[in-house]
Write a protein that holds these residues in place. Structure first.
Motif, mmCIF file in Angstrom:
data_model
loop_
_atom_site.group_PDB
_atom_site.id
_atom_site.type_symbol
_atom_site.label_atom_id
_atom_site.label_comp_id
_atom_site.label_asym_id
_atom_site.label_seq_id
_atom_site.Cartn_x
_atom_site.Cartn_y
_atom_site.Cartn_z
ATOM 1 N N ILE A 126 0.495 -1.543 -0.118
ATOM 2 C CA ILE A 126 0.064 -0.188 -0.081
ATOM 3 C C ILE A 126 1.439 1.734 0.281
ATOM 4 C CG2 ILE A 126 -1.660 1.691 1.275
ATOM 5 C CD1 ILE A 126 -2.514 -1.370 0.374
ATOM 6 N N ASP A 127 0.297 1.788 -0.939
ATOM 7 C CA ASP A 127 1.143 3.468 -0.584
ATOM 8 C C ASP A 127 0.142 4.951 -0.773
ATOM 9 O OD1 ASP A 127 2.337 5.567 -1.740
ATOM 10 O OD2 ASP A 127 3.826 4.547 -2.362
ATOM 11 N N LYS A 128 0.274 5.296 0.210
ATOM 12 C CA LYS A 128 -0.852 6.596 0.308
ATOM 13 C C LYS A 128 0.381 8.015 0.972
ATOM 14 C CE LYS A 128 -1.452 4.918 5.517
ATOM 15 N NZ LYS A 128 -3.163 3.911 5.441
ATOM 16 N N PRO A 129 -0.065 8.570 1.097
ATOM 17 C CA PRO A 129 -0.128 10.178 1.867
ATOM 18 C C PRO A 129 -0.582 10.527 2.902
ATOM 19 C CG PRO A 129 -1.780 10.616 0.451
ATOM 20 C CD PRO A 129 -0.822 9.314 -0.319
ATOM 21 N N PRO A 130 0.800 10.982 3.698
ATOM 22 C CA PRO A 130 0.182 11.064 5.071
ATOM 23 C C PRO A 130 -1.189 11.817 5.417
ATOM 24 C CG PRO A 130 2.118 12.582 4.922
ATOM 25 C CD PRO A 130 1.467 11.602 3.428
ATOM 26 N N ILE A 131 -1.404 12.954 4.426
ATOM 27 C CA ILE A 131 -2.844 13.392 4.962
ATOM 28 C C ILE A 131 -3.786 12.856 3.827
ATOM 29 C CG2 ILE A 131 -1.847 15.951 5.722
ATOM 30 C CD1 ILE A 131 -2.358 16.898 2.905
ATOM 31 N N GLY A 132 -5.226 12.190 3.812
ATOM 32 C CA GLY A 132 -6.221 13.070 3.183
ATOM 33 C C GLY A 132 -7.348 11.431 3.967
ATOM 34 N N SER A 133 -8.441 11.534 3.051
ATOM 35 C CA SER A 133 -10.118 11.348 3.343
ATOM 36 C C SER A 133 -10.302 10.561 2.407
ATOM 37 C CB SER A 133 -10.434 11.791 4.234
ATOM 38 O OG SER A 133 -10.920 13.091 4.194
ATOM 39 N N TRP A 134 -11.111 9.522 2.601
ATOM 40 C CA TRP A 134 -11.618 8.615 1.883
ATOM 41 C C TRP A 134 -11.439 7.867 0.980
ATOM 42 C CZ3 TRP A 134 -14.825 14.240 1.173
ATOM 43 C CH2 TRP A 134 -15.940 14.125 1.591
ATOM 44 N N GLY A 135 -10.028 7.274 1.582
ATOM 45 C CA GLY A 135 -9.664 6.482 0.216
ATOM 46 C C GLY A 135 -8.720 7.391 -0.829
ATOM 47 N N ARG A 136 -8.718 8.702 -0.711
ATOM 48 C CA ARG A 136 -8.065 9.244 -1.509
ATOM 49 C C ARG A 136 -6.590 9.844 -1.496
ATOM 50 N NH1 ARG A 136 -11.797 14.685 -0.887
ATOM 51 N NH2 ARG A 136 -10.759 14.242 1.635
ATOM 52 N N LEU A 137 -5.812 8.840 -3.240
ATOM 53 C CA LEU A 137 -4.471 8.671 -3.307
ATOM 54 C C LEU A 137 -3.923 7.703 -2.695
ATOM 55 C CD1 LEU A 137 -3.243 12.540 -3.655
ATOM 56 C CD2 LEU A 137 -3.922 10.607 -5.376
ATOM 57 N N VAL A 138 -4.768 6.793 -1.800
ATOM 58 C CA VAL A 138 -4.618 5.248 -1.664
ATOM 59 C C VAL A 138 -4.374 4.490 -2.474
ATOM 60 C CG1 VAL A 138 -4.526 3.525 0.154
ATOM 61 C CG2 VAL A 138 -5.766 5.935 0.796
ATOM 62 N N SER A 139 -3.133 3.542 -2.584
ATOM 63 C CA SER A 139 -2.861 2.978 -4.192
ATOM 64 C C SER A 139 -2.813 1.163 -3.400
ATOM 65 C CB SER A 139 -1.574 3.382 -4.601
ATOM 66 O OG SER A 139 -1.618 4.688 -5.316
ATOM 67 N N TYR A 140 -3.290 0.797 -4.232
ATOM 68 C CA TYR A 140 -2.883 -0.730 -4.149
ATOM 69 C C TYR A 140 -1.329 -1.120 -5.273
ATOM 70 C CZ TYR A 140 -3.293 -6.439 -4.134
ATOM 71 O OH TYR A 140 -2.864 -7.241 -4.060
ATOM 72 N N VAL A 141 -0.400 -1.175 -5.153
ATOM 73 C CA VAL A 141 0.911 -1.444 -5.699
ATOM 74 C C VAL A 141 1.139 -2.561 -6.208
ATOM 75 C CG1 VAL A 141 3.372 -0.206 -5.968
ATOM 76 C CG2 VAL A 141 1.666 0.809 -4.793
ATOM 77 N N ARG A 142 1.225 -3.127 -7.604
ATOM 78 C CA ARG A 142 1.369 -4.415 -7.762
ATOM 79 C C ARG A 142 3.040 -4.672 -7.967
ATOM 80 N NH1 ARG A 142 -3.287 -3.030 -9.661
ATOM 81 N NH2 ARG A 142 -5.089 -4.330 -9.379
ATOM 82 N N ASP A 143 3.601 -3.688 -7.690
ATOM 83 C CA ASP A 143 4.933 -4.445 -8.502
ATOM 84 C C ASP A 143 5.652 -2.674 -8.812
ATOM 85 O OD1 ASP A 143 3.868 -3.299 -11.174
ATOM 86 O OD2 ASP A 143 3.456 -4.947 -12.144
ATOM 87 N N SER A 144 6.863 -2.934 -8.793
ATOM 88 C CA SER A 144 7.478 -1.790 -9.440
ATOM 89 C C SER A 144 7.446 -0.388 -10.181
ATOM 90 C CB SER A 144 9.305 -2.440 -9.561
ATOM 91 O OG SER A 144 9.415 -3.252 -10.578
ATOM 92 N N VAL A 145 6.768 -1.320 -11.247
ATOM 93 C CA VAL A 145 6.353 -0.856 -12.381
ATOM 94 C C VAL A 145 5.001 0.362 -11.405
ATOM 95 C CG1 VAL A 145 5.313 -0.230 -14.620
ATOM 96 C CG2 VAL A 145 6.573 -2.229 -13.977
ATOM 97 N N ASP A 146 4.289 -0.022 -10.800
ATOM 98 C CA ASP A 146 2.597 0.856 -10.616
ATOM 99 C C ASP A 146 3.509 1.878 -9.123
ATOM 100 O OD1 ASP A 146 0.745 -1.128 -11.867
ATOM 101 O OD2 ASP A 146 0.293 -1.714 -9.852
#
Length: 279
Positions: A126-146
């Motif tokens: 999982i990659d996400k910024p330190p701020i934000g809500s409602w799941g915005r910019l929270v990413s499911y990262v499958r590999d190094s390309v993602d």
């Protein structure tokens, strides 16, 4: 004691809080913080007052709480709590200091250290910024390309959004939201992601159902709330090989919680506030 409700947008939750005050014979004063000039002064103008801080914007909540506190008001939650809850890195720091289990986490202050993340965490992650809500910019990262694509995209955003909170995946597609008021856990609900979505946020279409609260869950939720100094909090737990604290929300929404549990959060909150202010 005079009671105020600070808002920028009056949502369904805030209407319920206003109604709960009225049911106790109290006319709480609504302050629309984005339409007022808020004095930042050392005074006792609002001494003997309590402000329920409910703006939708995190910084509207933090800054207005600072202003009310400077005028002598009690705030729920405090500006310090709201500041800590708004930043996931600061929240994790508080939780870790209190010995609470959080997902395995690394911080990258730029895109450069992300090149070595695979030596510390396994994909997917999982990659996400330190701020934000409602799941915005929270990413499911499958590999190094993602990961490379995500980091390149975030480089064009603001400074805080260039910071990466990188975590192991735990309990993908579901989590728990527990509502804590003071020293009491009102209850918990399980949130499940909708079809085609891995994030369980209700704002993204997640479904909710009541989740039984046992001693372990209750203790974790209360300790997490206290770690950031909250009096009213939404504590999010992930389920893996046990429970992990993932987030503490200082201005929790509770419409979905009421739907799942039938517990009238607004009534419990207002009774707690009135009782606490009389001590």
């Amino acid at each position: 004691m005079t009671y105020y409700i600070a808002v920028d947008i009056i949502r369904h939750d805030e209407k319920l809080i206003i109604e709960a005050f009225k049911n106790l014979g109290i006319n709480a004063v609504v302050i629309k913080v984005d339409s007022e000039l808020l004095p930042l002064v050392d005074s006792k103008t609002l001494e003997g007052s309590l402000v329920v801080v409910r703006p939708l914007s995190a910084y509207n909540a933090i800054y207005s709480a600072v202003a009310f506190e400077s005028m002598g008001a009690l705030t729920v939650n405090s500006s310090k709590t709201l500041y800590l809850c708004n930043d996931k890195i600061l929240t994790y720091g508080c939780l870790i200091r209190e010995g609470l289990k959080v997902p395995k986490t690394y911080i990258a202050l730029s895109s450069s250290p992300l090149q070595t993340v695979s030596s510390r965490l396994q994909f997917p992650l999982i990659d996400k910024p330190p701020i934000g809500s409602w799941g915005r910019l929270v990413s499911y990262v499958r590999d190094s390309v993602d990961l490379k694509m995500i980091s390149e995209h975030r480089e064009f955003m603001g400074p805080l959004l260039k910071t990466h909170v990188v975590q192991e995946v735990i309990g993908l597609g579901k989590d728990l939201r527990c509502i804590v008021i003071g020293d009491e856990v009102l209850g918990c609900m399980m949130r499940k992601a909708s079809d085609g979505e891995w994030r369980s946020n209700v704002a993204l279409g997640g479904t909710v159902e009541r989740y039984p609260v046992d001693g372990e869950v209750a203790e974790l939720a209360i300790r997490a709330s206290k770690a950031v100094g909250a009096e009213f909090a939404g504590v999010d737990l992930l389920i893996g090989d046990g429970y992990y604290v993932n987030e503490v929300n200082g201005v929790p929404e509770f419409k979905g919680f009421i739907k799942a549990t039938g517990i009238k959060v607004h009534e419990h909150l207002v009774k707690y506030l009135v009782s606490s202010s009389k001590r």
